[in-house]
Motif scaffolding. Structure first.
Motif, PDB file in Angstrom:
ATOM      1  N   ALA A  68      -4.093  -2.098  17.324  1.00 40.72           N
ATOM      2  CA  ALA A  68      -4.957  -0.927  17.211  1.00 40.72           C
ATOM      3  C   ALA A  68      -4.189   0.367  17.418  1.00 40.72           C
ATOM      4  N   ASN A  69      -3.082   0.294  18.131  1.00 41.30           N
ATOM      5  CA  ASN A  69      -2.264   1.490  18.360  1.00 41.30           C
ATOM      6  C   ASN A  69      -1.018   1.493  17.490  1.00 41.30           C
ATOM      7  N   GLY A  70      -1.068   0.727  16.414  1.00 43.06           N
ATOM      8  CA  GLY A  70       0.087   0.637  15.529  1.00 43.06           C
ATOM      9  C   GLY A  70       0.376   1.933  14.801  1.00 43.06           C
ATOM     10  N   THR A  71       1.520   1.993  14.196  1.00 41.44           N
ATOM     11  CA  THR A  71       1.938   3.168  13.450  1.00 41.44           C
ATOM     12  C   THR A  71       1.637   2.977  11.977  1.00 41.44           C
ATOM     13  N   ALA A  72       1.173   4.028  11.304  1.00 39.80           N
ATOM     14  CA  ALA A  72       0.892   3.932   9.874  1.00 39.80           C
ATOM     15  C   ALA A  72       2.157   3.576   9.108  1.00 39.80           C
ATOM     16  N   ILE A 109       0.855  -1.188   0.000  1.00 41.31           N
ATOM     17  CA  ILE A 109       0.000   0.000   0.000  1.00 41.31           C
ATOM     18  C   ILE A 109       0.886   1.231   0.000  1.00 41.31           C
ATOM     19  N   ASP A 110       0.655   2.097  -0.965  1.00 45.71           N
ATOM     20  CA  ASP A 110       1.455   3.304  -1.127  1.00 45.71           C
ATOM     21  C   ASP A 110       1.387   4.152   0.142  1.00 45.71           C
ATOM     22  N   SER A 111       2.508   4.654   0.581  1.00 45.05           N
ATOM     23  CA  SER A 111       2.570   5.449   1.808  1.00 45.05           C
ATOM     24  C   SER A 111       1.711   6.703   1.735  1.00 45.05           C
ATOM     25  N   LYS A 112       1.420   7.176   0.527  1.00 45.35           N
ATOM     26  CA  LYS A 112       0.620   8.397   0.371  1.00 45.35           C
ATOM     27  C   LYS A 112      -0.854   8.168   0.684  1.00 45.35           C
ATOM     28  N   VAL A 113      -1.308   6.917   0.601  1.00 42.02           N
ATOM     29  CA  VAL A 113      -2.729   6.644   0.823  1.00 42.02           C
ATOM     30  C   VAL A 113      -2.975   5.656   1.957  1.00 42.02           C
ATOM     31  N   ALA A 114      -1.936   5.122   2.562  1.00 42.02           N
ATOM     32  CA  ALA A 114      -2.109   4.145   3.641  1.00 42.02           C
ATOM     33  C   ALA A 114      -2.802   4.791   4.835  1.00 42.02           C
ATOM     34  N   PRO A 115      -3.840   4.151   5.400  1.00 43.33           N
ATOM     35  CA  PRO A 115      -4.524   4.711   6.570  1.00 43.33           C
ATOM     36  C   PRO A 115      -3.573   4.826   7.765  1.00 43.33           C
ATOM     37  N   GLN A 116      -3.906   5.725   8.676  1.00 40.31           N
ATOM     38  CA  GLN A 116      -3.080   5.967   9.843  1.00 40.31           C
ATOM     39  C   GLN A 116      -3.482   5.033  10.983  1.00 40.31           C
ATOM     40  N   GLY A 117      -2.493   4.354  11.588  1.00 39.68           N
ATOM     41  CA  GLY A 117      -2.756   3.482  12.726  1.00 39.68           C
ATOM     42  C   GLY A 117      -3.629   2.303  12.343  1.00 39.68           C
ATOM     43  N   GLY A 118      -4.411   1.800  13.311  1.00 41.47           N
ATOM     44  CA  GLY A 118      -5.368   0.748  13.043  1.00 41.47           C
ATOM     45  C   GLY A 118      -4.759  -0.612  12.737  1.00 41.47           C
ATOM     46  N   GLN A 119      -5.568  -1.487  12.167  1.00 38.30           N
ATOM     47  CA  GLN A 119      -5.168  -2.851  11.852  1.00 38.30           C
ATOM     48  C   GLN A 119      -5.584  -3.206  10.431  1.00 38.30           C
ATOM     49  N   TYR A 120      -4.906  -4.212   9.883  1.00 38.84           N
ATOM     50  CA  TYR A 120      -5.266  -4.784   8.590  1.00 38.84           C
ATOM     51  C   TYR A 120      -5.694  -6.231   8.804  1.00 38.84           C
ATOM     52  N   ALA A 121      -6.511  -6.726   7.887  1.00 42.90           N
ATOM     53  CA  ALA A 121      -6.883  -8.145   7.905  1.00 42.90           C
ATOM     54  C   ALA A 121      -7.144  -8.596   6.481  1.00 42.90           C
ATOM     55  N   VAL A 122      -6.924  -9.882   6.242  1.00 44.75           N
ATOM     56  CA  VAL A 122      -7.261 -10.490   4.958  1.00 44.75           C
ATOM     57  C   VAL A 122      -8.466 -11.394   5.165  1.00 44.75           C
ATOM     58  N   TYR A 123      -9.487 -11.229   4.317  1.00 42.39           N
ATOM     59  CA  TYR A 123     -10.701 -12.028   4.378  1.00 42.39           C
ATOM     60  C   TYR A 123     -10.857 -12.855   3.108  1.00 42.39           C
TER      61      TYR A 123
END
Length: 236
Positions: free
Chosen positions: A132-136, A95-109
Motif C-alpha cells: 500500500a505504501n509502494g512507489t509508482a 503500464i505506461d509510466s505516464k498513466v500508471a497510478p501513484q502508489g497503491g497495489q495491483y492485483a489480477v482477477y
C-alpha cells in the motif's frame, strides 16, 4: 514499434520488446498453474477474462456486473481473454509510466463472464502485487504462478464474493408460482450459469427453502415441498 498506454504480451513475445520499454513503466509478469475454475467447479473456458486492477487503500472493493470497479477510487486497468487450457499463460502486463497510478497495489482477477453480453457474475483474486505504501512505476513485480501461504502453486476459483454494486442484471425473475398442496412449482427466468440460488419462504421471505444451481439453463421450474405461501428467489 508504436507505444501504447497499456500493453499485455505472452512472455515469449515480450523478451525482445523489453529493450523498447520505458524503464519507469510498471511491469508485472503473471500466470496461474491451473486448473482455474468457476464457482460451480467447471474449468475456466478458453478466452475467459483476467483483469488487472489497481487500488490505493489496500482493498479492491469488487466489480460491478459491467466489469467496472465498484469504488470510484479503484481502477480496472486492463481486461483480456487470456485463459487457455484452464489457466492464464505467462503474460507480461506493462503500464505506461505516464498513466500508471501513484502508489497503491495491483492485483489480477479471474472473471466469470459465461452469462454473455459482457456481464460479470463472478470474480476471484489470483495474485496481489506491491504494498500500500509502494512507489509508482515499480519495475518488474514478478511471479510465475499463484501460490498459497506456504508457497505451493494453487489454482483460482471465481465466485460471486468480489461482486458488488447494482446486481439487477443478474437478478432472477419469478415468472409464475403453482401450488398443489405442499408441492410448489416456481418458474424462474434470468438464470445465470454457475450461480447458486436460494428459494426463500415465509411472509418476510427470510427462510431458506431450497438452494439450487444451473449449469446452462436460462429458465427453469424449481419444485419445492413447503407449507409456506410466500416465496422469493435470490442469487447467492
Amino acid at each position: 514499434m508504436k507505444s501504447t498506454q497499456f500493453l499485455a504480451f505472452a512472455a515469449c513475445a515480450c523478451m525482445a520488446f523489453g529493450v523498447f520499454a520505458d524503464a519507469a513503466n510498471t511491469l508485472i509478469t503473471f500466470s496461474t498453474p491451473g486448473t482455474d475454475t468457476y464457482a460451480d467447479g467447471v474449468p475456466v473456458k478458453d478466452g475467459e477474462i483476467y483483469a488487472l486492477v489497481w487500488f490505493a487503500d489496500g482493498n479492491f472493493d469488487g466489480f460491478t456486473t459491467e466489469g467496472q470497479a465498484v469504488d470510484a477510487n479503484d481502477k480496472v486497468i486492463f481486461k483480456a481473454g487470456l485463459a487457455k487450457d484452464g489457466k492464464c499463460p505467462l503474460t507480461l502486463f506493462q503500464i505506461d509510466s505516464k498513466v500508471a497510478p501513484q502508489g497503491g497495489q495491483y492485483a489480477v482477477y479471474l472473471l466469470d463472464t459465461r452469462a454473455g453480453n459482457g456481464i460479470v457474475t463472478g470474480a476471484a483474486v489470483a495474485k496481489t502485487f506491491g504494498g500500500a505504501n509502494g512507489t509508482a512505476n515499480i519495475a518488474a513485480a514478478k511471479t510465475d504462478n499463484t501460490v498459497d501461504a506456504e508457497g505451493n502453486a494453487v489454482a483460482v476459483k471465481a465466485g460471486s464474493a468480489a461482486l458488488a454494486g447494482d446486481m439487477a442484471a443478474i437478478a432472477p425473475v419469478i415468472k409464475g408460482i403453482a401450488i398443489d398442496g405442499a408441492q410448489v412449482t416456481i418458474s424462474v427466468g434470468n438464470l445465470v450459469p454457475g450461480l447458486k440460488y436460494s428459494v426463500m419462504g415465509g411472509l418476510m421471505r427470510d427462510t431458506v427453502v431450497k438452494s439450487v444451481g444451473f449449469q446452462d439453463a436460462k429458465e427453469a421450474n424449481i419444485v419445492v415441498n413447503s407449507d409456506e405461501k410466500f416465496f422469493s428467489i435470490k442469487a447467492e
